[in-house]
Design a protein around this motif. Structure first.
Motif, PDB file in Angstrom:
ATOM      1  N   ALA A 153       0.832  -1.205   0.000  1.00 19.63           N
ATOM      2  CA  ALA A 153       0.000   0.000   0.000  1.00 19.63           C
ATOM      3  C   ALA A 153       0.863   1.251   0.000  1.00 19.63           C
ATOM      4  CB  ALA A 153      -0.917  -0.006   1.218  1.00 19.63           C
ATOM      5  N   ASN A 154       0.215   2.354  -0.234  1.00 15.22           N
ATOM      6  CA  ASN A 154       0.824   3.678  -0.257  1.00 15.22           C
ATOM      7  C   ASN A 154       1.639   3.948   1.004  1.00 15.22           C
ATOM      8  OD1 ASN A 154       1.216   6.442  -0.707  1.00 15.22           O
ATOM      9  ND2 ASN A 154      -0.749   6.969   0.192  1.00 15.22           N
ATOM     10  N   ALA A 155       2.873   4.417   0.818  1.00 20.37           N
ATOM     11  CA  ALA A 155       3.720   4.744   1.969  1.00 20.37           C
ATOM     12  C   ALA A 155       3.846   6.239   2.196  1.00 20.37           C
ATOM     13  CB  ALA A 155       5.112   4.142   1.766  1.00 20.37           C
ATOM     14  N   GLY A 156       3.143   7.051   1.431  1.00 23.82           N
ATOM     15  CA  GLY A 156       3.255   8.497   1.592  1.00 23.82           C
ATOM     16  C   GLY A 156       1.888   9.143   1.585  1.00 23.82           C
ATOM     17  N   GLY A 157       1.833  10.382   1.982  1.00 24.06           N
ATOM     18  CA  GLY A 157       0.567  11.102   1.978  1.00 24.06           C
ATOM     19  C   GLY A 157      -0.259  10.772   3.206  1.00 24.06           C
ATOM     20  N   ASP A 158      -1.413  11.388   3.290  1.00 23.39           N
ATOM     21  CA  ASP A 158      -2.295  11.212   4.436  1.00 23.39           C
ATOM     22  C   ASP A 158      -3.640  10.696   3.954  1.00 23.39           C
ATOM     23  OD1 ASP A 158      -3.778  11.336   6.718  1.00 23.39           O
ATOM     24  OD2 ASP A 158      -3.556  13.495   7.026  1.00 23.39           O
ATOM     25  N   PRO A 159      -3.900   9.361   4.085  1.00 18.05           N
ATOM     26  CA  PRO A 159      -5.160   8.827   3.585  1.00 18.05           C
ATOM     27  C   PRO A 159      -6.387   9.411   4.270  1.00 18.05           C
ATOM     28  CG  PRO A 159      -3.904   7.141   4.776  1.00 18.05           C
ATOM     29  CD  PRO A 159      -3.029   8.346   4.662  1.00 18.05           C
ATOM     30  N   ALA A 160      -6.225  10.007   5.467  1.00 15.85           N
ATOM     31  CA  ALA A 160      -7.359  10.614   6.158  1.00 15.85           C
ATOM     32  C   ALA A 160      -7.823  11.886   5.456  1.00 15.85           C
ATOM     33  CB  ALA A 160      -6.980  10.925   7.596  1.00 15.85           C
ATOM     34  N   ARG A 161      -6.969  12.448   4.581  1.00 18.39           N
ATOM     35  CA  ARG A 161      -7.306  13.712   3.919  1.00 18.39           C
ATOM     36  C   ARG A 161      -7.773  13.495   2.472  1.00 18.39           C
ATOM     37  NH1 ARG A 161      -2.442  17.328   4.004  1.00 18.39           N
ATOM     38  NH2 ARG A 161      -3.918  18.745   3.063  1.00 18.39           N
ATOM     39  N   ILE A 162      -8.126  12.278   2.103  1.00 22.27           N
ATOM     40  CA  ILE A 162      -8.548  12.005   0.725  1.00 22.27           C
ATOM     41  C   ILE A 162      -9.857  12.744   0.443  1.00 22.27           C
ATOM     42  CG2 ILE A 162      -9.384  10.198  -0.829  1.00 22.27           C
ATOM     43  CD1 ILE A 162      -7.258   8.377   0.382  1.00 22.27           C
ATOM     44  N   ALA A 163      -9.911  13.397  -0.726  1.00 24.43           N
ATOM     45  CA  ALA A 163     -11.047  14.244  -1.088  1.00 24.43           C
ATOM     46  C   ALA A 163     -12.285  13.427  -1.405  1.00 24.43           C
ATOM     47  CB  ALA A 163     -10.676  15.101  -2.298  1.00 24.43           C
ATOM     48  N   ARG A 166      -2.264   6.516  -4.167  1.00 25.93           N
ATOM     49  CA  ARG A 166      -1.117   7.369  -3.821  1.00 25.93           C
ATOM     50  C   ARG A 166      -1.380   8.825  -4.180  1.00 25.93           C
ATOM     51  NH1 ARG A 166       0.748   2.219  -4.377  1.00 25.93           N
ATOM     52  NH2 ARG A 166       2.721   1.666  -3.367  1.00 25.93           N
ATOM     53  N   LEU A 167      -1.949   9.067  -5.361  1.00 24.04           N
ATOM     54  CA  LEU A 167      -2.231  10.450  -5.757  1.00 24.04           C
ATOM     55  C   LEU A 167      -3.349  11.051  -4.907  1.00 24.04           C
ATOM     56  CD1 LEU A 167      -1.930  10.203  -9.647  1.00 24.04           C
ATOM     57  CD2 LEU A 167      -0.320  11.283  -8.048  1.00 24.04           C
ATOM     58  N   ALA A 168      -4.357  10.261  -4.560  1.00 26.75           N
ATOM     59  CA  ALA A 168      -5.437  10.770  -3.704  1.00 26.75           C
ATOM     60  C   ALA A 168      -4.899  11.206  -2.355  1.00 26.75           C
ATOM     61  CB  ALA A 168      -6.515   9.698  -3.538  1.00 26.75           C
ATOM     62  N   ALA A 169      -3.933  10.461  -1.816  1.00 26.53           N
ATOM     63  CA  ALA A 169      -3.343  10.817  -0.526  1.00 26.53           C
ATOM     64  C   ALA A 169      -2.454  12.052  -0.622  1.00 26.53           C
ATOM     65  CB  ALA A 169      -2.541   9.634   0.016  1.00 26.53           C
ATOM     66  N   ARG A 170      -1.859  12.289  -1.789  1.00 26.02           N
ATOM     67  CA  ARG A 170      -0.942  13.416  -1.959  1.00 26.02           C
ATOM     68  C   ARG A 170      -1.648  14.686  -2.458  1.00 26.02           C
ATOM     69  NH1 ARG A 170       1.521   8.786  -2.241  1.00 26.02           N
ATOM     70  NH2 ARG A 170       3.758   8.543  -1.846  1.00 26.02           N
ATOM     71  N   LEU A 171      -2.851  14.537  -2.996  1.00 23.32           N
ATOM     72  CA  LEU A 171      -3.605  15.677  -3.541  1.00 23.32           C
ATOM     73  C   LEU A 171      -4.962  15.747  -2.834  1.00 23.32           C
ATOM     74  CD1 LEU A 171      -2.833  14.917  -7.309  1.00 23.32           C
ATOM     75  CD2 LEU A 171      -1.788  16.731  -5.919  1.00 23.32           C
ATOM     76  N   PRO A 172      -5.001  16.237  -1.599  1.00 25.15           N
ATOM     77  CA  PRO A 172      -6.235  16.180  -0.814  1.00 25.15           C
ATOM     78  C   PRO A 172      -7.384  17.026  -1.356  1.00 25.15           C
ATOM     79  CG  PRO A 172      -4.528  17.406   0.355  1.00 25.15           C
ATOM     80  CD  PRO A 172      -3.877  16.811  -0.857  1.00 25.15           C
ATOM     81  N   ASP A 173      -7.113  17.942  -2.295  1.00 25.21           N
ATOM     82  CA  ASP A 173      -8.182  18.751  -2.889  1.00 25.21           C
ATOM     83  C   ASP A 173      -8.659  18.164  -4.220  1.00 25.21           C
ATOM     84  OD1 ASP A 173      -5.906  19.238  -4.350  1.00 25.21           O
ATOM     85  OD2 ASP A 173      -6.236  21.403  -4.518  1.00 25.21           O
ATOM     86  N   THR A 174      -8.242  16.929  -4.518  1.00 25.05           N
ATOM     87  CA  THR A 174      -8.531  16.320  -5.818  1.00 25.05           C
ATOM     88  C   THR A 174      -9.232  14.980  -5.649  1.00 25.05           C
ATOM     89  OG1 THR A 174      -6.554  17.359  -6.735  1.00 25.05           O
ATOM     90  CG2 THR A 174      -7.502  15.530  -7.981  1.00 25.05           C
ATOM     91  N   GLN A 175     -10.341  14.833  -6.352  1.00 25.06           N
ATOM     92  CA  GLN A 175     -11.007  13.536  -6.403  1.00 25.06           C
ATOM     93  C   GLN A 175     -10.316  12.734  -7.503  1.00 25.06           C
ATOM     94  OE1 GLN A 175     -15.115  13.562  -7.704  1.00 25.06           O
ATOM     95  NE2 GLN A 175     -15.639  12.023  -6.178  1.00 25.06           N
TER      96      GLN A 175
END
Length: 197
Positions: free
Chosen positions: A33-43, A99-108
């Motif tokens: 699974a994704n090792a970066g970003g914050d999955p709690a902030r997924i848009a 991974r992108l969802a976790a790194r781009l919290p303002d993006t669906q």
């Protein structure tokens, strides 16, 4: 020996030969699974931006069940007993979306289909030329990505090339290193998307 005993002995030897020939079942792997970003902030649906991620186009030698190892400068080998649990292209797509969802919290970040493409702010396409282990103890990921707006206009395009040293020998270490490489690819793409806004 009676005919019945001979028949039983022949059947037993065939059965034993079949057991010996079958060997152990292959080990199967999925990318971590994704090792970066914050999955709690997924848009959610209220996100400002909508990014569609298509399934990557893989080099033909990667469209196989087994993990691939580069044995020297020109020789590639597909492992027989160490296989992907599902097609690599599907794992790369799903992993990149997460991974992108976790790194781009303002993006669906959405899967590529007719409905999502119609509402997309941007569409991401990838070609993956390398995603394998190498004889020098490294996992390599390489290819090219392009980002287009909803109308199809090219916004950005760049190659990617990542090498990760394996923490130890073995296929599990290779799969984990490939996952870390995919994290880095997501970092690069997310940084460019943020820069373009």
């Amino acid at each position: 020996m009676t005919p019945i005993k001979a028949l039983i002995a022949a059947g037993l030897s065939l059965w034993l030969a079949g057991c010996a020939a079958s060997g152990p079942a292959p080990s199967q792997y999925t990318l971590p699974a994704n090792a970066g970003g914050d999955p709690a902030r997924i848009a959610g649906a209220e996100a400002t931006h909508r990014l569609v991620v298509g399934q990557p186009r893989l080099a033909r030698f990667l469209e196989v069940d087994g993990l691939v190892l580069q044995l020297d400068d020109i020789t590639l080998n597909e492992a027989n007993h160490h296989q992907w649990a599902e097609p690599l292209g599907l794992q790369l797509e799903r992993g990149l979306r997460a991974r992108l969802a976790a790194r781009l919290p303002d993006t669906q970040v959405m899967r590529d289909d007719t409905d999502s493409r119609r509402n997309a702010t941007a569409v991401l396409r990838l070609e993956v030329d390398r995603f394998h282990g190498r004889f020098d103890g490294r996992a390599v990921a390489g290819g090219q990505w392009q980002l287009r707006d909803g109308a199809g206009k090219l916004l950005a395009m760049a190659p990617f090339a990542v090498e990760i040293e394996l923490a130890q020998d073995g296929y599990p270490a290779l799969v984990r290193a490939l996952g870390r490489g995919w994290d880095r690819v997501a970092d690069e793409i997310a940084a460019e998307i943020k820069r373009l806004r």
